[in-house]
Scaffold this active site. Sequence first.
Site, PDB file in Angstrom:
ATOM      1  N   SER A 286      16.770  57.305  55.019  1.00  0.00           N
ATOM      2  CA  SER A 286      16.898  56.088  54.218  1.00  0.00           C
ATOM      3  C   SER A 286      16.433  54.866  54.981  1.00  0.00           C
ATOM      4  O   SER A 286      16.527  54.821  56.218  1.00  0.00           O
ATOM      5  CB  SER A 286      18.374  55.916  53.839  1.00  0.00           C
ATOM      6  OG  SER A 286      18.637  54.616  53.373  1.00  0.00           O
TER       7      SER A 286
ATOM      8  N   TYR B 148      26.459  54.778  57.419  1.00  0.00           N
ATOM      9  CA  TYR B 148      25.489  55.579  56.676  1.00  0.00           C
ATOM     10  C   TYR B 148      24.138  55.584  57.393  1.00  0.00           C
ATOM     11  O   TYR B 148      23.521  56.635  57.590  1.00  0.00           O
ATOM     12  CB  TYR B 148      25.345  54.998  55.272  1.00  0.00           C
ATOM     13  CG  TYR B 148      24.351  55.695  54.388  1.00  0.00           C
ATOM     14  CD1 TYR B 148      24.630  56.937  53.839  1.00  0.00           C
ATOM     15  CD2 TYR B 148      23.132  55.101  54.074  1.00  0.00           C
ATOM     16  CE1 TYR B 148      23.719  57.571  53.003  1.00  0.00           C
ATOM     17  CE2 TYR B 148      22.220  55.720  53.243  1.00  0.00           C
ATOM     18  CZ  TYR B 148      22.519  56.953  52.710  1.00  0.00           C
ATOM     19  OH  TYR B 148      21.618  57.575  51.893  1.00  0.00           O
TER      20      TYR B 148
ATOM     21  N   LYS C 156      22.332  58.853  59.030  1.00  0.00           N
ATOM     22  CA  LYS C 156      20.985  59.279  58.624  1.00  0.00           C
ATOM     23  C   LYS C 156      20.059  59.329  59.840  1.00  0.00           C
ATOM     24  O   LYS C 156      19.251  60.250  59.986  1.00  0.00           O
ATOM     25  CB  LYS C 156      20.422  58.320  57.570  1.00  0.00           C
ATOM     26  CG  LYS C 156      21.018  58.498  56.181  1.00  0.00           C
ATOM     27  CD  LYS C 156      20.575  59.815  55.544  1.00  0.00           C
ATOM     28  CE  LYS C 156      21.038  59.951  54.106  1.00  0.00           C
ATOM     29  NZ  LYS C 156      20.786  61.318  53.582  1.00  0.00           N
TER      30      LYS C 156
END
Lengths: 340, 340
Positions: free
Chosen positions: B125, B153, B157
């Site tokens: 992402s 997050y 990732k």
Amino acid sequence: MTPRIAITGGGGFIGAMLARRLLSEPVTLGGDRRGDVGEVVLIDLVPPPADLASHPRVRTVLGNLEEALPDIGTPEAIFHLAGVVSGAAEKDFDLGMRTNLDGTRALLEHARAQPAPPLVVFSSSLAVFGSDPAIGPIGTVDDDTLPRPQSSYGVQKFIGEQLVADYTRKGFVRGRSVRLMTVAVRPGKPNAAASSFMSGIIREPLAGMRAQCPVPRDMPIALSSPRRTLDGLLCAAAADDTTWGSRTAMNLPALTTTPGEMAAALDRVAGAGTSDLIEWTDDPAVAGIVGSWPARFHTPRAERLGLHAEDSFDDIIRAYVADHGTTARDSTDHNEKENR
Amino acid sequence: MTPRIAITGGGGFIGAMLARRLLSEPVTLGGDRRGDVGEVVLIDLVPPPADLASHPRVRTVLGNLEEALPDIGTPEAIFHLAGVVSGAAEKDFDLGMRTNLDGTRALLEHARAQPAPPLVVFSSSLAVFGSDPAIGPIGTVDDDTLPRPQSSYGVQKFIGEQLVADYTRKGFVRGRSVRLMTVAVRPGKPNAAASSFMSGIIREPLAGMRAQCPVPRDMPIALSSPRRTLDGLLCAAAADDTTWGSRTAMNLPALTTTPGEMAAALDRVAGAGTSDLIEWTDDPAVAGIVGSWPARFHTPRAERLGLHAEDSFDDIIRAYVADHGTTARDSTDHNEKENR
């Protein structure tokens, strides 16, 4: 007993040196002058050198990291130096993942569970950088160069940096990651690290022994003296949060030299002809590994914090001789730890 | 039954679209044209949309990733889309670590145990990037921009990318990591993602409903259409190893726009005054999150592989209307997945 400071990998060369320095001078932690250390907790698979093992302010916890953590108490600062080194992590992938990744995570979870977030200084490595075969040789590494690790060790260290950064952002710990250079000159015996020759070609001739250099004379290499490496670790613990700045890992300064220049420095410091004991062999495997590492660093962030590399390799040899003499292999470096 | 392709997160919007496209055209995997897909295995906590659930070449495995893995068989390619999204990973740190880090590792271990190394396409992402508060706003992101993730997050990732790269280097899998942009316009309902408004300010007014824009009209944002996002995932699976190149994650192309430009495009496509249904509110919390993401990308690597962003947001709206109409909320997007 305050401050209490823990060192994982505390039985190794850097860990033991760090312990001695912490015990010898007042410490500053996270911007606060804290005075003399109350207790240094050394965590390792092997016991520390005798001077530390018998020191009244040293406590030793033997065992692997996850086993040892319950016994370390609640240190105000943790230097996390323990890990499986490059060669071993490459040979045994699962061991490297378990020790370098799961071990670091376990340490961070232990720290998170403490009543107050401790300082955690994580020793990462220039091995996070490498020459990407799809891109080409890595050039000069700057403070914001993208790591493209080319070994499991480098990947695991880079992941450790990310974990330290996020645990810090969340307020679980006060983490600082520093990327250590190859440390030379190390006392003790040669080991299996590809970088081992960077100490060996100085240490062995000083002791009148032959040493092999497996890479070309003119191959650029980056290294740091033990003293400057300690400066970096201690600075990471001492700085206040604002001065330390970004949670991204900090590259420590490096001296760029070549084996040929190192040999010339050896002759200047120890007498002409000393470097004749170096055998210039050729080991393409070692040259391939060493050649994939960056050799030139531009480190303005570290320099703003007062850190710098030695001015010359001559100084590094002189400091080695002052600390260890020329003949004796340091009996305190009894374990076979690699540099990286 | 060959090739068999697995999609984690296969019940979500992107996963279901990807499944439909894989079932509708011959596939190329790792440089080899493989013809029609034999079986698509959808792994998710929730069942897929009805058209997929009843498809003769679709098999559904319900459950969390680690539970589901033993039942997925030995797919030749795995698209790993599953994960806990940004808001949830930030709110529940341990859940994010378990799902996004441990889940990815479990998937890679499962793939490693297969008789032949499968292709693994990992959806990372743009959240790996962020404006470091100690450094300042992130500028244009290039192929070698250093990620400094500012959310759990993003960290998880980024760690996933490192694992995929090293499992690939070791020959355990043939991994490719692609960094997805915010996907808009998505059908369905608004959700808790900070980026949700980027779909909502188009989707709701098209359906005659009011929508709120919580960030300033002139805030630059990067996004990608669902179609271009699929192109990126499929390209990652199709390319041969040499063409794919570096194991470092690839940024997918993005269209840089602003909410104001999006509103103007809406009026051009759907008729003047449509954007009057957008309420320009101010939510500093959302604006802070969205403003920390990079808004400008320079993606030569992806472009060399034939990937590119939509030329204009007008095209994205037209494609949305062609696929989903203007009034109906897509009943297939029944789960409340965030974008990122």
